[in-house]
Write an enzyme that holds these catalytic residues in place. Structure first.
Site, PDB file in Angstrom:
ATOM      1  N   LYS A 155      -0.370   4.463   8.155  1.00  0.00           N
ATOM      2  CA  LYS A 155      -0.527   3.035   7.790  1.00  0.00           C
ATOM      3  C   LYS A 155       0.550   2.048   8.410  1.00  0.00           C
ATOM      4  CE  LYS A 155      -2.334   3.994   2.950  1.00  0.00           C
ATOM      5  NZ  LYS A 155      -3.659   3.037   2.802  1.00  0.00           N
ATOM      6  N   LYS A 184      -8.738  -7.374  -1.258  1.00  0.00           N
ATOM      7  CA  LYS A 184      -8.115  -8.183  -2.300  1.00  0.00           C
ATOM      8  C   LYS A 184      -7.338  -9.390  -1.712  1.00  0.00           C
ATOM      9  CE  LYS A 184      -7.143  -3.868  -4.678  1.00  0.00           C
ATOM     10  NZ  LYS A 184      -6.062  -2.864  -4.659  1.00  0.00           N
ATOM     11  N   LYS A 191       0.816  -1.242  -0.046  1.00  0.00           N
ATOM     12  CA  LYS A 191      -0.065   0.089  -0.084  1.00  0.00           C
ATOM     13  C   LYS A 191       1.180   1.223  -0.006  1.00  0.00           C
ATOM     14  CE  LYS A 191      -1.806  -1.660   3.848  1.00  0.00           C
ATOM     15  NZ  LYS A 191      -3.296  -1.448   3.500  1.00  0.00           N
ATOM     16  N   THR A 215      -9.051  -1.240   0.554  1.00  0.00           N
ATOM     17  CA  THR A 215      -9.631  -2.202  -0.331  1.00  0.00           C
ATOM     18  C   THR A 215      -8.379  -3.232  -0.504  1.00  0.00           C
ATOM     19  OG1 THR A 215      -8.869  -0.583  -1.968  1.00  0.00           O
ATOM     20  CG2 THR A 215     -11.143  -0.729  -1.569  1.00  0.00           C
TER      21      THR A 215
HETATM   22  C1  LIG Z   1      -5.749  -1.490  -3.899  1.00  0.00           C
HETATM   23  C2  LIG Z   1      -4.694  -0.758  -4.210  1.00  0.00           C
HETATM   24  C3  LIG Z   1      -4.304   0.279  -3.387  1.00  0.00           C
HETATM   25  C4  LIG Z   1      -5.213   0.546  -2.167  1.00  0.00           C
HETATM   26  O1  LIG Z   1      -4.719  -0.261  -0.946  1.00  0.00           O
HETATM   27  P1  LIG Z   1      -4.883  -0.020   0.461  1.00  0.00           P
HETATM   28  O2  LIG Z   1      -4.161  -1.366   1.057  1.00  0.00           O
HETATM   29  O3  LIG Z   1      -6.390  -0.135   0.464  1.00  0.00           O
HETATM   30  O4  LIG Z   1      -4.340   1.353   0.831  1.00  0.00           O
HETATM   31  C5  LIG Z   1      -3.420   1.282  -3.712  1.00  0.00           C
HETATM   32  N1  LIG Z   1      -2.439   0.760  -4.740  1.00  0.00           N
HETATM   33  C6  LIG Z   1      -2.966  -0.164  -5.619  1.00  0.00           C
HETATM   34  C7  LIG Z   1      -2.019  -0.235  -6.782  1.00  0.00           C
HETATM   35  C8  LIG Z   1      -3.912  -0.910  -5.357  1.00  0.00           C
HETATM   36  O5  LIG Z   1      -4.177  -1.885  -6.204  1.00  0.00           O
END
Ligand SMILES: *Cc1c(COP(=O)(O)O)cnc(C)c1O
Length: 844
Positions: A576, A684, A570, A680
């Site tokens: 974070k 995933k 992230k 998000t």
């Molecule tokens: C999903 C995604 C994010 C968001 O990640 P978080 O863990 O929710 O902050 C950021 N960058 C990319 C390339 C992603 O695919």
């Protein structure tokens, strides 16, 4: 259009790596003909001497042909039925690559793979030629991409609007352990997925002055005489829904110099400066601001915001007027979603169009506006909330500032009328203008008041909106704030990214999950099934081998696919808490080196991090460097060899995410409770069979509700506790420093240069921020529980059957986090549009 892999993860006859049985010769020969045809007639090349890039382009053009037909069909369907349309305004669309996604959507991935392989070409290498459409920073832009894909899959007539940046997100290189940003000219070879509309331009004005007067009917009227003009040129990027029944477009604007304004300058005889000004105005859409956590406050940024808002609204109004003679039905036909406050100028701009250009009276115009707009809030971090100095805004957009003042005036009048006791402090908090020091426009207030719905992106986040920054506004409009928990599209994040798992699932429960993720519940009975567990582990193992090879090639470090893959990917940000992860790694390192008995029970771990730091974010960049220094020491230490590895994968983007996520065993979602709006990435990773270690923050809480407390590792302070600790001045980081010998030792090692002998003070600022400067993100308070919870993770890993069972349950219970579900909720509750299902489909 549908071939063997038409809808699903593969169905029968699929190998573990997701490949289908051989297709008929005639299909392959037909595909070959189409490829050669494009190579020759679209690209002007023969097969001899054509490289991977040429074949990529030819294949992409073949795929686009399929999409264009359904694009035309879906556009005509929407036009004929005069259906309500959704317009999604976003400064960012983090799309990633499109070829494989579009091949899957149109059911021709296997055909393409087998054809190119048959021709002796390397299919993967050809796919890897595609440049990354990284027109976004992180979660916010990726959400826009997921929602657009789901809208197409659900058959909702929708269009995205944004900016066609020449330079998207920078490429991250690591030099001497430090992040270096390199510009990424992703359009260098053109873009197969976008149609440039040279003929579709909209003039956008800036600066100048306003003139008040009286119109022919004796009404007060206002005119804006702009002093500067740029043309916005449309570029339509195709977004195919699953099965390719609906193809929608994202219209991205690029800046072109305005001929009319140029002529004026050229006529002044200063040719060289006139040319320079021409390229200056075109630079407007040059580059994406690479910061997703602070409001930059630069004039160019404000200009970009108005540029795309003005062009988009012009387009929306023009399309509405093709079918309507007046505006009474505008909110019945048009829903505009504002993705954060970046497009909030749409509120005064639509008022300007209605009142100044079309002669509506203010009250009617205002009712139409609020009936049309809805606003999504993405963050509660104060430094990320947009405000613009009144001076800057009034200079660049004089009429808009007047309109904002008028909106604010009428709003505050309403507030005063409705309150029983005068409360100036409350009025000041509600005002769109922040007083005290330089007066600034609060964009969140403007977006809130101008919308009929305002949504948070996870239940906790929405609750904190109501109680925190929007408390006063919530009191004024108690129905307005609603929750719409984020989601992810299962097409990209499982069907495409994890072909082996998609294939395995398909063999057991069919492929319905691709369009209806709740179907994954069919896996629940298999969680206990020893045979299925074995296959599930084999799939994960295959993905870990693939990632290991990628790590070897991109970082040069050998990792063991049998170790626990502990993944945090992230943006790099203090909230974070990648630093907390590093503290755990150093703690483990010490325990192993000490021969600590507890450490002997812990499994081998590979800790994998990836993410970009904003170029001007000093602390984030220092953390990237710390990760590299710690990794260098640990990975070279024979004492911990085979037991601990630390890896930083460079240049995190959608494509890198697609490689890492399917290989993860453990998902790190460890933000300070109350700071991560939703996340998000957490979704995933869980969808791909990783267990989560996380705080009760954002959507982690809802993931826990779905998968069950036994199948997720929660730790640390809750949001209310964190808030209380911080704001009652009760947090004493020094107490943890002196009270916890293990933490003390870790911080001293980092602070005194144990990982950087050449420059022992390098990480002093990091350690000081924790021990002396208040530890704003409460790492010290959460450290002990985090370490203890990581031990529980390690112990759980030792029982592979139980771990696998939990991982399968995570996958099976992620249906709620499909962006199809999110979009259906927006559609019913906010946009009031219906999804049009095609025969046989049962989405939503
Ligand atoms: C999903 C995604 C994010 C968001 O990640 P978080 O863990 O929710 O902050 C950021 N960058 C990319 C390339 C992603 O695919």
């Amino acid at each position: 259009m549908n071939s063997a892999d038409g809808t699903g993860g593969g169905g029968g006859g699929v190998h573990m790596d997701g490949r289908a049985a051989p297709l008929p010769r005639a299909d392959i020969d037909g595909m070959k003909r189409r490829l050669h045809n494009h190579l020759r007639h679209s690209l002007g090349r023969g097969p001899v001497g054509s490289g991977a890039m040429d074949w990529y382009l030819a294949l992409a053009l073949c795929t686009r042909d399929l999409m264009v037909e359904s694009w035309m069909d879906s556009s005509h369907r929407a036009y004929r039925s005069d259906a309500k349309r959704v317009y999604y305004l976003s400064m960012e669309f983090l799309i990633g690559r499109s070829l494989v996604a579009n091949l899957l959507a149109s059911g021709s991935l296997e055909l393409a793979r087998q054809t190119l392989t048959d021709m002796g070409l390397d299919f993967q290498a050809i796919c890897d030629c595609e440049p990354e459409a990284a027109l976004g920073n992180g979660g916010l832009g990726r959400l826009a991409a997921c929602l657009m894909e789901s809208m197409a899959t659900l058959g909702i007539p929708a269009r995205g609007y944004g900016i066609y940046y020449d330079y998207g997100m920078f490429s991250q290189y690591i030099e001497d352990g430090q992040q270096v940003e390199l510009p990424e000219r992703w359009l260098r070879n053109g873009n197969v997925w976008a149609f440039e509309r040279q003929d579709r331009t909209v003039p956008v004005r800036f600066f100048g002055y306003t003139r008040a007067g009286v119109d022919a009917h004796g009404h007060e009227s206002h005119q804006w005489i702009g002093n500067d003009e740029v043309l916005a040129q449309a570029n339509d990027l195709l977004v195919a829904g699953h099965g390719c029944w609906t193809v929608n477009a994202i219209r991205l604007w690029s800046a072109r110099a305005s001929r009319e304004f140029d002529l004026r300058r050229f006529n002044q005889g200063d040719y060289i400066n006139a040319v320079a000004e021409q390229s200056f105005s075109e630079s407007l859409s040059n580059v994406l601001y690479p910061d997703d956590s602070t409001s930059v406050g630069k004039a160019l940024r404000l200009k970009q915001e108005y540029f795309f808002v003005a062009a988009s609204l012009h387009d929306i109004v023009r399309r509405f007027r093709r079918n309507h003679t007046d505006f009474t039905k505008f909110p019945e036909k048009v829903a505009i979603q504002l993705n954060d406050t970046h497009p909030a100028l749409a509120v005064p701009e639509l008022m300007r169009l209605f009142v100044d250009e079309h002669g509506l009276d203010w009250q009617d115009a205002w009712a139409l506006c609020t009936g049309t707009f809805a606003y999504t809030n993405h963050t509660l971090l104060p430094e990320a909330l947009e405000t613009w100095p009144v001076g800057l805004l009034g200079d660049m957009l004089p009429r808009h500032l007047e309109i904002i003042y008028e909106i604010n005036h009428r709003f505050l009048e309403r507030v005063r009328r409705r309150s029983t006791v005068p409360d100036d402090a409350r009025v000041a908090r509600l005002s769109m203008i922040q007083e005290g020091g330089e007066r600034r426009v609060r964009m969140a207030h403007l977006a809130f008041v101008g919308s009929h719905r305002v949504n948070g992106v996870a239940a906790l986040h929405t609750q904190l909106m109501r109680a925190g920054i929007f408390a006063d506004l919530h009191h004024e409009f108690p129905e307005r704030i609603v929750n719409k928990t984020n989601g992810i599209t299962p097409r990209r994040w499982l069907h495409e990214a994890n072909r082996p798992l998609a294939g395995l699932i398909g063999r057991h429960v069919g492929d319905g999950w691709v369009a209806n993720l709740e179907d994954l519940r069919g896996l629940l009975p298999l969680a206990e099934d020893a045979g299925f567990q074995t296959d599930f582990r084999a799939v994960k193992r295959l993905n870990k081998e693939a990632l290991s090879a990628y790590i070897k090639q991109s970082v040069g470090v050998e990792v063991d696919p049998d170790s626990l893959f502990d993944v945090q990917v992230k943006r790099i940000h203090e909230y974070k808490r990648q630093l907390l992860n590093v503290l755990h790694v150093v703690t483990l390192y010490n325990r192993i080196r000490d021969g600590d008995a507890g450490a002997d029970d812990q499994p081998p771990r590979t800790v994998i991090l990836a993410g970009k730091a904003a170029p001007a974010y000093y602390m984030a960049k220092l953390i990237v460097r710390l990760i590299h220094d710690v990794a260098r020491v640990i990975n070279a230490d024979p004492v911990v060899a085979g037991r601990l590895r630390l890896v930083f994968v460079p240049n995190y983007n959608v494509s890198v995410a697609e490689r890492i996520i399917p290989a993860a065993d453990l998902s790190e979602q460890i933000s300070t409770a109350g700071t991560e709006a939703s996340g998000t990435g957490n979704m995933k990773l869980a969808l791909n069979g990783a267990l989560t270690i996380g705080t009760r923050d954002g959507a982690n809480i809802e993931i826990g509700d779905e998968v069950g407390e036994d199948n997720i590792f929660f730790f640390g302070l809750e949001a209310a506790q964190a808030e209380a600790l911080r704001h009652n001045g009760g947090h004493d980081p020094w107490r943890y420093y002196t009270g916890d010998p293990e933490l003390h030792r870790v911080l001293d090692m980092i602070g005194r240069g144990a990982f950087c002998h050449d420059d022992p003070d390098r990480y002093r600022p990091i350690v000081d921020s924790l021990t002396r400067h208040g530890d704003h993100y409460l790492l010290m308070a959460d450290y002990a529980d985090y370490i203890a919870t990581q031990e529980r993770v390690g112990t759980a890993w030792r029982d592979q059957d139980t771990w696998t069972r939990k991982a399968i349950l995570n996958v099976a219970r992620m249906g709620r986090f499909s962006s199809d579900v999110t979009v259906m909720d927006y559609a019913q509750d906010i946009w009031k549009v219906s999804a049009r299902l095609e025969e046989g489909e049962t989405v939503g």
